[in-house]
Design an enzyme around this catalytic site. Structure first.
Site, PDB file in Angstrom:
ATOM      1  N   CYS A  98       0.835  -1.202   0.000  1.00  0.00           N
ATOM      2  CA  CYS A  98       0.000   0.000   0.000  1.00  0.00           C
ATOM      3  C   CYS A  98       0.872   1.256   0.000  1.00  0.00           C
ATOM      4  O   CYS A  98       1.819   1.364   0.765  1.00  0.00           O
ATOM      5  CB  CYS A  98      -0.869  -0.029   1.259  1.00  0.00           C
ATOM      6  SG  CYS A  98      -1.796   1.477   1.563  1.00  0.00           S
ATOM      7  N   CYS A 102      -4.200   7.082  -1.653  1.00  0.00           N
ATOM      8  CA  CYS A 102      -5.519   7.024  -2.293  1.00  0.00           C
ATOM      9  C   CYS A 102      -6.646   7.419  -1.339  1.00  0.00           C
ATOM     10  O   CYS A 102      -7.707   7.855  -1.798  1.00  0.00           O
ATOM     11  CB  CYS A 102      -5.811   5.616  -2.797  1.00  0.00           C
ATOM     12  SG  CYS A 102      -4.349   4.682  -3.188  1.00  0.00           S
ATOM     13  N   THR A 189      -4.612   4.905   7.728  1.00  0.00           N
ATOM     14  CA  THR A 189      -3.570   4.542   6.763  1.00  0.00           C
ATOM     15  C   THR A 189      -2.720   5.752   6.380  1.00  0.00           C
ATOM     16  O   THR A 189      -3.251   6.778   5.955  1.00  0.00           O
ATOM     17  CB  THR A 189      -4.236   3.963   5.492  1.00  0.00           C
ATOM     18  OG1 THR A 189      -4.907   2.768   5.851  1.00  0.00           O
ATOM     19  CG2 THR A 189      -3.212   3.669   4.409  1.00  0.00           C
ATOM     20  N   GLU A 255      -0.577   1.919   9.846  1.00  0.00           N
ATOM     21  CA  GLU A 255      -1.805   2.522  10.352  1.00  0.00           C
ATOM     22  C   GLU A 255      -1.610   3.065  11.775  1.00  0.00           C
ATOM     23  O   GLU A 255      -0.746   2.577  12.513  1.00  0.00           O
ATOM     24  CB  GLU A 255      -2.941   1.490  10.340  1.00  0.00           C
ATOM     25  CG  GLU A 255      -3.686   1.397   9.013  1.00  0.00           C
ATOM     26  CD  GLU A 255      -2.926   0.736   7.871  1.00  0.00           C
ATOM     27  OE1 GLU A 255      -1.955   0.004   8.148  1.00  0.00           O
ATOM     28  OE2 GLU A 255      -3.291   0.945   6.705  1.00  0.00           O
ATOM     29  N   HIS A 290     -13.285   4.356  -2.846  1.00  0.00           N
ATOM     30  CA  HIS A 290     -12.164   3.593  -2.283  1.00  0.00           C
ATOM     31  C   HIS A 290     -12.261   2.108  -2.669  1.00  0.00           C
ATOM     32  O   HIS A 290     -11.244   1.453  -2.876  1.00  0.00           O
ATOM     33  CB  HIS A 290     -12.092   3.780  -0.768  1.00  0.00           C
ATOM     34  CG  HIS A 290     -10.710   3.526  -0.239  1.00  0.00           C
ATOM     35  ND1 HIS A 290      -9.591   4.109  -0.785  1.00  0.00           N
ATOM     36  CD2 HIS A 290     -10.254   2.721   0.742  1.00  0.00           C
ATOM     37  CE1 HIS A 290      -8.511   3.678  -0.154  1.00  0.00           C
ATOM     38  NE2 HIS A 290      -8.885   2.833   0.780  1.00  0.00           N
ATOM     39  N   TYR A 294      -9.545  -1.230  -5.290  1.00  0.00           N
ATOM     40  CA  TYR A 294      -8.897  -2.447  -4.785  1.00  0.00           C
ATOM     41  C   TYR A 294      -8.503  -3.470  -5.850  1.00  0.00           C
ATOM     42  O   TYR A 294      -7.588  -4.241  -5.642  1.00  0.00           O
ATOM     43  CB  TYR A 294      -9.766  -3.059  -3.673  1.00  0.00           C
ATOM     44  CG  TYR A 294      -9.338  -2.545  -2.309  1.00  0.00           C
ATOM     45  CD1 TYR A 294      -9.261  -1.181  -2.059  1.00  0.00           C
ATOM     46  CD2 TYR A 294      -8.974  -3.418  -1.288  1.00  0.00           C
ATOM     47  CE1 TYR A 294      -8.839  -0.710  -0.834  1.00  0.00           C
ATOM     48  CE2 TYR A 294      -8.552  -2.950  -0.057  1.00  0.00           C
ATOM     49  CZ  TYR A 294      -8.481  -1.602   0.164  1.00  0.00           C
ATOM     50  OH  TYR A 294      -8.052  -1.144   1.377  1.00  0.00           O
ATOM     51  N   CYS A 297      -4.915  -1.615  -6.895  1.00  0.00           N
ATOM     52  CA  CYS A 297      -3.734  -1.784  -6.037  1.00  0.00           C
ATOM     53  C   CYS A 297      -3.523  -3.247  -5.675  1.00  0.00           C
ATOM     54  O   CYS A 297      -2.398  -3.741  -5.710  1.00  0.00           O
ATOM     55  CB  CYS A 297      -3.802  -0.887  -4.803  1.00  0.00           C
ATOM     56  SG  CYS A 297      -4.899  -1.425  -3.495  1.00  0.00           S
ATOM     57  N   GLU A 441      -5.854  -6.603   5.858  1.00  0.00           N
ATOM     58  CA  GLU A 441      -6.068  -5.347   5.129  1.00  0.00           C
ATOM     59  C   GLU A 441      -6.999  -5.585   3.939  1.00  0.00           C
ATOM     60  O   GLU A 441      -7.867  -4.762   3.644  1.00  0.00           O
ATOM     61  CB  GLU A 441      -4.718  -4.783   4.672  1.00  0.00           C
ATOM     62  CG  GLU A 441      -4.733  -3.273   4.461  1.00  0.00           C
ATOM     63  CD  GLU A 441      -5.420  -2.852   3.178  1.00  0.00           C
ATOM     64  OE1 GLU A 441      -6.031  -1.777   3.162  1.00  0.00           O
ATOM     65  OE2 GLU A 441      -5.352  -3.604   2.174  1.00  0.00           O
TER      66      GLU A 441
HETATM   67 FE1  SF4 Z   1      -3.487   1.431   0.031  1.00  0.00          FE
HETATM   68 FE2  SF4 Z   1      -4.801   0.287  -1.965  1.00  0.00          FE
HETATM   69 FE3  SF4 Z   1      -6.119   1.752  -0.130  1.00  0.00          FE
HETATM   70 FE4  SF4 Z   1      -4.449   2.891  -1.947  1.00  0.00          FE
HETATM   71  S1  SF4 Z   1      -6.396   1.800  -2.365  1.00  0.00           S
HETATM   72  S2  SF4 Z   1      -4.587   3.367   0.223  1.00  0.00           S
HETATM   73  S3  SF4 Z   1      -2.833   1.348  -2.108  1.00  0.00           S
HETATM   74  S4  SF4 Z   1      -5.013  -0.189   0.216  1.00  0.00           S
HETATM   75 FE    FE Z   2      -6.808   0.514   2.380  1.00  0.00          FE
END
Ligand code: SF4
Ligand code: FE
Length: 477
Positions: A98, A102, A189, A255, A290, A294, A297, A441
């Protein structure tokens, strides 16, 4: 736009109150507990200046027409939404973890359209205020933490019903200059290496919860803020190298629990204060943006897991076995299915009344729901192929030891021509990327699975489906 080194240097100027392992951290940037997370976030700055990433990581501001970092951009087409997903996968392939930025990016986009709609309906003046703040973020290329999740106490009770009123962030006082906030935000995060936090409500609210319906921007080092950094499965290994698995970028986002003790926020940074009817909409917008991410990432992270697992199969001399090839094919299938969901919810994106584009919320929620399952399956297959040594390997110190090191070297050899150290390195990478912290996560990041199921049911239009079925079945009523 900031360069990577400028981002890192900018963190040194912050006067944050951060605690970890019972100690106040004074030099976060150079501390091995934090540095990997700083490095991962830095990638979002470095790639804006790298020909490899520039096309995806930069955008044109709709406000100033200047070139900006995409992480501060408001999406203005379905193409923007698709580029976001491609960008996330590209960055994750370089960090294997991560890169945190984002969450604030999604907060900016959610607040942009919701403040607009609030003003339209209520005659408030939040949107212009927010646009002024957005300009400041774009000009200074800031990294923002998206501060949504409250500690929540007894989950069966609403915010105002909690025994301790601070279990959700709320306004405790206000005057003509601004508001004062108390409470905490959990699982934050990247917050200890961000510049600011975007506070948003965590759930839909009723009138009794008016004081909890608050959105605003606060510098992470504002007086009254304390960050307590979370533990990870690998954090006692942070002073070595090989045993970390991914020493440069770490595991997940780093975190923290962020406590707000009567923190002052001037009105020009307040974007919702008491408009409880819009709290749910803001949560839904933010969560869908958000959840869109996923398959991007985690798609990139899974690319690395697949690469590591295939490498391990080669090191073990089993890469041609048909069952191994079949398992790798399954890992690819699952990864691309996640990615397909993220691309689909982006391609189906549409304009809100503010002009900002929003994803298809049903498809975004399905994507994240798949992540809560497929990543576990991808990791299970990786463990299956890699073998038990990912759980039983001796330490880097034993590998380097004058007496037992030669034993470790001799007995951890695999296929001819592969060094034991390389085999151990790839095993540690797999251990890091498929272990407890990373899995949890995928389960709970961007909201727990049940939160997606609620949205899935709400968005699916069951009434239409029933009508189509009854019509085909010849049911008249
Ligand atoms: Fe992290 Fe993925 Fe969330 Fe971006 S979308 S903050 S890379 S977990
Ligand atoms: Fe996340």
């Amino acid at each position: 736009m900031k360069r990577g080194d400028e981002y890192v240097e900018s963190l040194r100027t912050l006067r944050m109150k951060v605690y970890a392992f019972g100690e106040r951290i004074t030099n976060l940037v150079d501390d091995p507990l934090f540095r990997p997370h700083v490095n991962a976030a830095r990638m979002t700055y470095d790639l804006a200046y790298d020909p490899v990433g520039e096309d995806l990581v930069t955008a044109t501001s709709h406000l100033t027409k200047k070139k900006i970092n995409r992480f501060t951009h408001i999406h203005h087409s379905a193409g923007d939404l698709v580029r976001k997903v491609k960008m996330l996968r590209m960055i994750a392939r370089r960090t294997g973890t991560c890169f945190q930025r984002c969450v604030g990016f999604d907060g900016l986009n959610a607040l942009y359209s919701v403040t607009y709609e609030m003003d339209q309906e209520l005659g408030t003046e939040y949107h212009q205020r927010f646009v002024n703040y957005l300009l400041y973020v774009q000009e200074n290329d800031l990294m923002l933490a998206g501060s949504m999740t409250d500690p929540k106490g007894d989950r069966s009770l609403k915010p105002h019903q909690q025994a301790d009123p601070d279990l959700y962030v709320h306004v405790v006082r206000q005057n003509e200059k601004g508001i004062w906030l108390r409470g905490a935000k959990a699982h934050q995060t990247g917050i200890v290496n961000s510049h600011e936090m975007l506070v948003m409500p965590t759930t839909a609210m009723g009138e009794e919860d008016k004081d909890y319906a608050v959105a605003c921007a606060i510098p992470v080092d504002a007086p009254g803020i304390t960050h307590i950094f979370g533990r990870q499965t690998n954090d006692e290994r942070k002073r070595g190298e090989i045993d970390q698995g991914n020493a440069l970028f770490g595991i997940v986002g780093g975190e923290a629990l962020t406590v707000l003790e009567d923190v002052f926020v001037p009105w020009e940074r307040v974007f919702m204060c008491g408009e409880y009817r819009f709290a749910g909409l803001l949560v839904e917008r933010f969560a869908s943006y958000h959840r869109q991410n996923y398959g991007g990432c985690k798609g990139g992270v899974s690319d690395i897991i697949i690469g590591a697992t295939t490498t391990m199969a080669e090191y073990n001399g089993v890469e041609k076995a048909s069952h191994i090839r079949d398992k790798i094919a399954e890992m690819i299938h699952l990864t691309e299915s996640l990615y397909a969901g993220s691309i689909a919810c982006s391609a189906e994106g549409y304009a809100t009344s503010s002009g900002a584009y929003f994803v298809d919320p049903l498809l975004a929620n399905v994507t994240k729901q798949n992540v809560t399952r497929f990543i576990y399956e991808i990791c299970r297959l990786s463990h299956d192929v890699a073998g038990g040594l990912i759980a039983t390997l001796p330490s880097e110190q034993d590998l380097r030891h004058p007496e037992v090191g030669p034993y470790v070297d001799k007995y951890f050899r695999g296929a001819a021509g592969v060094s034991s150290e390389d085999r151990i390195r790839i095993a540690r990478l797999i251990e890091n990327m498929t272990g407890g912290t990373a899995l949890a996560e995928s389960m709970h990041g961007a909201g727990s699975p049940q939160a997606q199921r609620v949205m899935i049911l709400r968005q699916a239009n069951l009434a239409h489906k029933k009508t189509w079925a009854r019509k085909l079945a010849g049911i008249k009523s």
